[in-house]
Write a protein that holds these residues in place. Structure first.
Motif, PDB file in Angstrom:
ATOM      1  N   LYS A 194       0.744  -1.119   0.061  1.00 53.88           N
ATOM      2  CA  LYS A 194       0.100   0.169  -0.055  1.00 53.88           C
ATOM      3  C   LYS A 194       0.851   1.377  -0.033  1.00 53.88           C
ATOM      4  O   LYS A 194       0.996   2.131   1.044  1.00 53.88           O
ATOM      5  CB  LYS A 194      -0.966   0.121   1.257  1.00 53.88           C
ATOM      6  CG  LYS A 194      -1.857  -1.128   1.459  1.00 53.88           C
ATOM      7  CD  LYS A 194      -2.773  -1.129   2.457  1.00 53.88           C
ATOM      8  CE  LYS A 194      -3.841  -2.269   2.598  1.00 53.88           C
ATOM      9  NZ  LYS A 194      -4.496  -2.109   4.010  1.00 53.88           N
TER      10      LYS A 194
ATOM     11  N   ASN B  33       1.196   4.538  -0.633  1.00 56.38           N
ATOM     12  CA  ASN B  33       0.636   6.000  -1.325  1.00 56.38           C
ATOM     13  C   ASN B  33       0.703   6.772  -0.355  1.00 56.38           C
ATOM     14  O   ASN B  33       1.260   6.700   0.923  1.00 56.38           O
ATOM     15  CB  ASN B  33      -0.701   5.510  -1.895  1.00 56.38           C
ATOM     16  CG  ASN B  33      -1.675   5.067  -0.723  1.00 56.38           C
ATOM     17  OD1 ASN B  33      -1.818   5.781   0.281  1.00 56.38           O
ATOM     18  ND2 ASN B  33      -2.024   3.718  -0.802  1.00 56.38           N
ATOM     19  N   ASN B  34       0.524   8.083  -0.515  1.00 59.94           N
ATOM     20  CA  ASN B  34       0.610   9.163   0.309  1.00 59.94           C
ATOM     21  C   ASN B  34      -0.678   9.429   0.991  1.00 59.94           C
ATOM     22  O   ASN B  34      -0.831  10.320   2.004  1.00 59.94           O
ATOM     23  CB  ASN B  34       1.130  10.471  -0.414  1.00 59.94           C
ATOM     24  CG  ASN B  34       0.200  10.940  -1.433  1.00 59.94           C
ATOM     25  OD1 ASN B  34      -0.829  10.777  -1.357  1.00 59.94           O
ATOM     26  ND2 ASN B  34       0.797  11.666  -2.245  1.00 59.94           N
TER      27      ASN B  34
ATOM     28  N   ASP C  90      -5.434  11.177  -1.247  1.00 57.63           N
ATOM     29  CA  ASP C  90      -6.735  10.616  -1.947  1.00 57.63           C
ATOM     30  C   ASP C  90      -7.643  10.046  -1.251  1.00 57.63           C
ATOM     31  O   ASP C  90      -8.808   9.279  -1.687  1.00 57.63           O
ATOM     32  CB  ASP C  90      -6.553  10.006  -3.407  1.00 57.63           C
ATOM     33  CG  ASP C  90      -5.864   8.611  -3.182  1.00 57.63           C
ATOM     34  OD1 ASP C  90      -5.513   8.188  -2.162  1.00 57.63           O
ATOM     35  OD2 ASP C  90      -5.535   8.116  -4.357  1.00 57.63           O
TER      36      ASP C  90
ATOM     37  N   LYS D  61      -7.223   7.151   0.334  1.00 61.95           N
ATOM     38  CA  LYS D  61      -6.676   5.553   0.635  1.00 61.95           C
ATOM     39  C   LYS D  61      -5.853   5.631   1.810  1.00 61.95           C
ATOM     40  O   LYS D  61      -4.987   6.330   2.249  1.00 61.95           O
ATOM     41  CB  LYS D  61      -5.939   5.109  -0.590  1.00 61.95           C
ATOM     42  CG  LYS D  61      -6.809   5.085  -2.074  1.00 61.95           C
ATOM     43  CD  LYS D  61      -6.068   4.577  -3.076  1.00 61.95           C
ATOM     44  CE  LYS D  61      -6.751   4.478  -4.408  1.00 61.95           C
ATOM     45  NZ  LYS D  61      -5.981   4.231  -5.633  1.00 61.95           N
TER      46      LYS D  61
ATOM     47  N   SER E 191      -2.907   4.276   3.606  1.00 62.92           N
ATOM     48  CA  SER E 191      -1.346   4.419   3.103  1.00 62.92           C
ATOM     49  C   SER E 191      -0.660   3.325   4.210  1.00 62.92           C
ATOM     50  O   SER E 191      -0.891   3.017   5.342  1.00 62.92           O
ATOM     51  CB  SER E 191      -0.532   5.611   3.296  1.00 62.92           C
ATOM     52  OG  SER E 191       0.715   5.490   2.968  1.00 62.92           O
TER      53      SER E 191
ATOM     54  N   SER F 233       5.035  12.187  -3.855  1.00 68.23           N
ATOM     55  CA  SER F 233       4.191  11.589  -4.855  1.00 68.23           C
ATOM     56  C   SER F 233       4.111  10.098  -4.476  1.00 68.23           C
ATOM     57  O   SER F 233       5.325   9.536  -4.076  1.00 68.23           O
ATOM     58  CB  SER F 233       4.683  11.903  -6.312  1.00 68.23           C
ATOM     59  OG  SER F 233       6.080  11.262  -6.633  1.00 68.23           O
ATOM     60  N   ASP F 234       3.267   9.449  -5.043  1.00 61.40           N
ATOM     61  CA  ASP F 234       3.333   7.878  -4.726  1.00 61.40           C
ATOM     62  C   ASP F 234       4.412   7.240  -5.747  1.00 61.40           C
ATOM     63  O   ASP F 234       5.070   6.317  -5.040  1.00 61.40           O
ATOM     64  CB  ASP F 234       1.975   7.538  -5.469  1.00 61.40           C
ATOM     65  CG  ASP F 234       0.552   7.766  -4.469  1.00 61.40           C
ATOM     66  OD1 ASP F 234       0.906   8.284  -3.434  1.00 61.40           O
ATOM     67  OD2 ASP F 234      -0.238   7.480  -4.894  1.00 61.40           O
TER      68      ASP F 234
ATOM     69  N   GLN G   4       7.609   4.821  -3.762  1.00 59.75           N
ATOM     70  CA  GLN G   4       7.467   3.724  -4.379  1.00 59.75           C
ATOM     71  C   GLN G   4       9.097   3.446  -4.759  1.00 59.75           C
ATOM     72  O   GLN G   4       9.687   2.333  -4.330  1.00 59.75           O
ATOM     73  CB  GLN G   4       6.648   3.445  -5.414  1.00 59.75           C
ATOM     74  CG  GLN G   4       6.820   1.880  -6.081  1.00 59.75           C
ATOM     75  CD  GLN G   4       6.615   0.675  -5.253  1.00 59.75           C
ATOM     76  OE1 GLN G   4       5.445   0.895  -4.909  1.00 59.75           O
ATOM     77  NE2 GLN G   4       7.464   0.261  -4.817  1.00 59.75           N
TER      78      GLN G   4
END
Length: 603
Positions: A363, A365-366, A369, A371, A373, A384-385, A389
């Motif tokens: 997972k 992501n930052n 949005d 979601k 993380s 940024s995602d 990554q």
């Protein structure tokens, strides 16, 4: 001879022999009318038993106390079953004392010298250093130091090196630290300097044709002190002609390998080689401790466009650095521990210590949005995602790991994360082996000072890679034919090939802002020597104190030097430095200026 044997040398082979010992009473015990004396000398301990059936000896033993100096004659016998001491060389035997002579009495020492020695402050130890060195631990360290220098001399003699002494009274030279100055009585207003190293003299010995030189030399530097620094220290100084840098490294590496093998039973394989640039990139240190597996990863290219000035500023600064340090299972670190590490890196100029906890790499992501993380940190919302990554990929982070970040001028990041890496390695028990030697090579020739000038990384007589033209065209990118031997994160020796070409030496002086007139004034003897057939040469110097400190497991070089100075360069035992009589100052043409009284601060 007053004695026949040393206390610590007696073994079962002397059983039934009559021996005479001289030494100090280490411990006295009275058991049921029988007196036991543990006698100590530089070789160790032996137990002496005195029975009442020798009344004169018994009476003297009864008067004896700790640190009395005794001469004892007696018969060696085997200890009774069950009373042996496997921790002593003489632990299988004892001496039945028949005659005792008290050679000197002793007042009660200011601290115990036997097994009760605990938590004695260094200040009191240094004030009574002559007592401190009676302790078996200190005796063993000084004995070991003697063995090290003996092995070194034997090795270098075997390899054709000549032991040559160089002057202690010389002239000041720019070698990076302040000189200790000695006023001249016969040349009023002029001063000698104590040598920071025999550098110029050993180069002149090569010009003289001596080919292979060594010296166990006293050196002096008037600088701020740390655990591994002293104002006067001992250097194993080596210089050779007609040998490449590889040749010199091979010879001196062979010496280190032989030293550890013969004195400690430790067998080293070939030492790995690493460039300075690689060492700084991976470990943020020019003397990396390779026992610690943690490595830095550069991530500046991923963070140039983030809306987070703490990262974006250094990422876009040519002199900046943004690096990540992965800590395996670092999620287990408490918030309090992270705060402690944040405070720690502040010592090195870091303004903070950003981090990301890696909870779930599936997972990445930052969380902006909505979601959830798999990463936990106040900073991830600014990255940024894709960058997150790639950071995970580059660092090799796994679930449960933690990633620390450093973002600042490159020097600050290197100092802070380099120190943090070592601290984490020890705190988290990450060391993978006991000993990790290596060579660090190809150091920068110069480093830039705060006022935009160049200064030598090693010294101004170091040979650069490339030509005179290359050096003049781009001194900032020049590298030197220099090499440091590193062991467990400590530099124990460093050297280089030397400049033996007059044009190259002048070019280096020019880069350092040393004009022709200044060069002639300070180094005319060396420049003159380079005109008369100077051979290609180079060398290396080991710090004997540091080497012995590492080999004995001491925590400070003061514990392997007979009479060291304190951190403020004082000898507490002799009360040096000390004022001198006005008559002496007048003879030297010196008048002391009174230190101005401090003005009270205005409120």
């Amino acid at each position: 001879m007053m004695r026949t044997h040393y206390c610590g040398s007696l073994t079962e082979s002397q059983i039934d022999q009559t021996v005479t010992l001289c030494g100090w009473v280490h411990r006295r015990r009275d058991h049921g009318g029988v007196i036991f004396l543990d006698m100590r000398d530089r070789d160790g301990l032996v137990q002496v038993v005195i029975d009442p059936d020798t009344p004169e000896a018994f009476a003297l033993a009864d008067k004896s106390r700790s640190e009395f100096v005794l001469k004892i004659t007696g018969r060696v016998r085997r200890r009774y079953a069950g009373t042996e001491n496997a921790n002593m060389v003489s632990g299988q035997i004892e001496v039945l004392g028949k005659e005792i002579e008290i050679l000197a009495t002793s007042e009660t020492p200011p601290f115990p010298l036997n097994d009760e020695f605990v938590n004695v402050g260094e200040e009191i130890r240094l004030k009574y250093r002559f007592l401190d060195m009676r302790r078996p631990e200190m005796l063993q360290r000084m004995r070991f130091r003697s063995q090290v220098t003996s092995k070194i001399r034997t090795y270098l003699d075997k390899h054709g090196f000549l032991d040559v002494e160089t002057p202690v009274l010389t002239r000041a030279t720019p070698e990076g630290a302040r000189d200790y100055l000695v006023p001249s009585r016969t040349q009023p207003g002029s001063f000698f300097a104590l040598p920071q190293s025999p550098q110029l003299f050993k180069q002149l010995l090569m010009v003289s044709g001596f080919d292979r030189y060594y010296q166990i030399a006293k050196c002096f530097r008037d600088e701020d002190l740390r655990a591994d620094r002293q104002p006067e220290f001992t250097q194993i100084d080596i210089e050779t002609s007609f040998m490449s840098d590889e040749d010199i490294m091979n010879v001196t590496e062979g010496m280190a390998v032989e030293l550890f093998d013969e004195l400690m039973g430790i067998k080293f394989g070939p030492f790995p080689r690493m460039t300075y640039a690689e060492a700084m990139r991976r470990y943020a240190s020019d003397k990396p401790d390779l026992r610690i597996p943690l490595e830095l990863v550069d991530v500046a290219d991923l963070l140039k466009d983030v809306d987070f000035k703490v990262f974006a500023g250094p990422a876009n600064d040519p002199k900046g650095r943004v690096a990540a340090l992965r800590v395996p299972k670092g999620n287990e670190l408490s918030r309090g521990k992270i705060d402690e590490y944040t405070k720690f890196v502040g010592i090195y100029g870091a303004r903070g210590l950003a981090y990301i906890k890696v909870n779930d790499t599936s997972k990445i992501n930052n969380g902006v949005d909505g979601k959830e993380s798999g990463l936990q940190s106040p900073i991830i919302k600014n990255i940024s995602d894709a960058a997150l990554q790639e950071i995970i990929t580059r660092t090799g982070a796994q679930n449960g790991d933690l990633i620390f970040f450093g973002a600042d001028k490159a020097k600050v990041v290197n100092d802070a994360l380099g120190a943090l890496r070592v601290r984490l390695g020890h705190d988290l028990n990450l060391l993978t082996c006991e000993w990790a030697p290596l060579w660090v090579v190809d150091f920068p020739m110069f480093e830039e000072t705060d006022d935009g000038k160049w200064t030598s990384v090693h010294h101004p007589f170091t040979m650069p890679h490339g030509s005179v033209e290359d050096l003049k065209a781009n001194p900032g990118s020049a590298t030197s034919v220099a090499y440091d031997m590193v062991l467990n994160g400590t530099e124990i020796g460093g050297g280089s090939l030397r400049i033996y070409n007059l044009d190259m030496q002048k070019a280096v002086f020019e880069a350092l802002g040393i004009g022709e007139e200044e060069a002639q004034e300070k180094f005319s003897f060396l420049l003159d020597a380079l005109k008369y057939g100077a051979p290609p040469h180079g060398g290396l110097a080991f710090g004997l104190d540091r080497l012995v400190m590492l080999m004995t497991g001491a925590t400070s070089i003061r514990d392997v030097i007979a009479f060291p100075k304190t951190k403020s360069a004082e000898c507490l035992m002799t009360q040096a430095p000390a004022p001198v009589e006005q008559k002496q100052l007048r003879e030297l043409g010196i008048r002391l200026r009174e230190k101005a009284a401090e003005q009270p601060q205005q409120s």
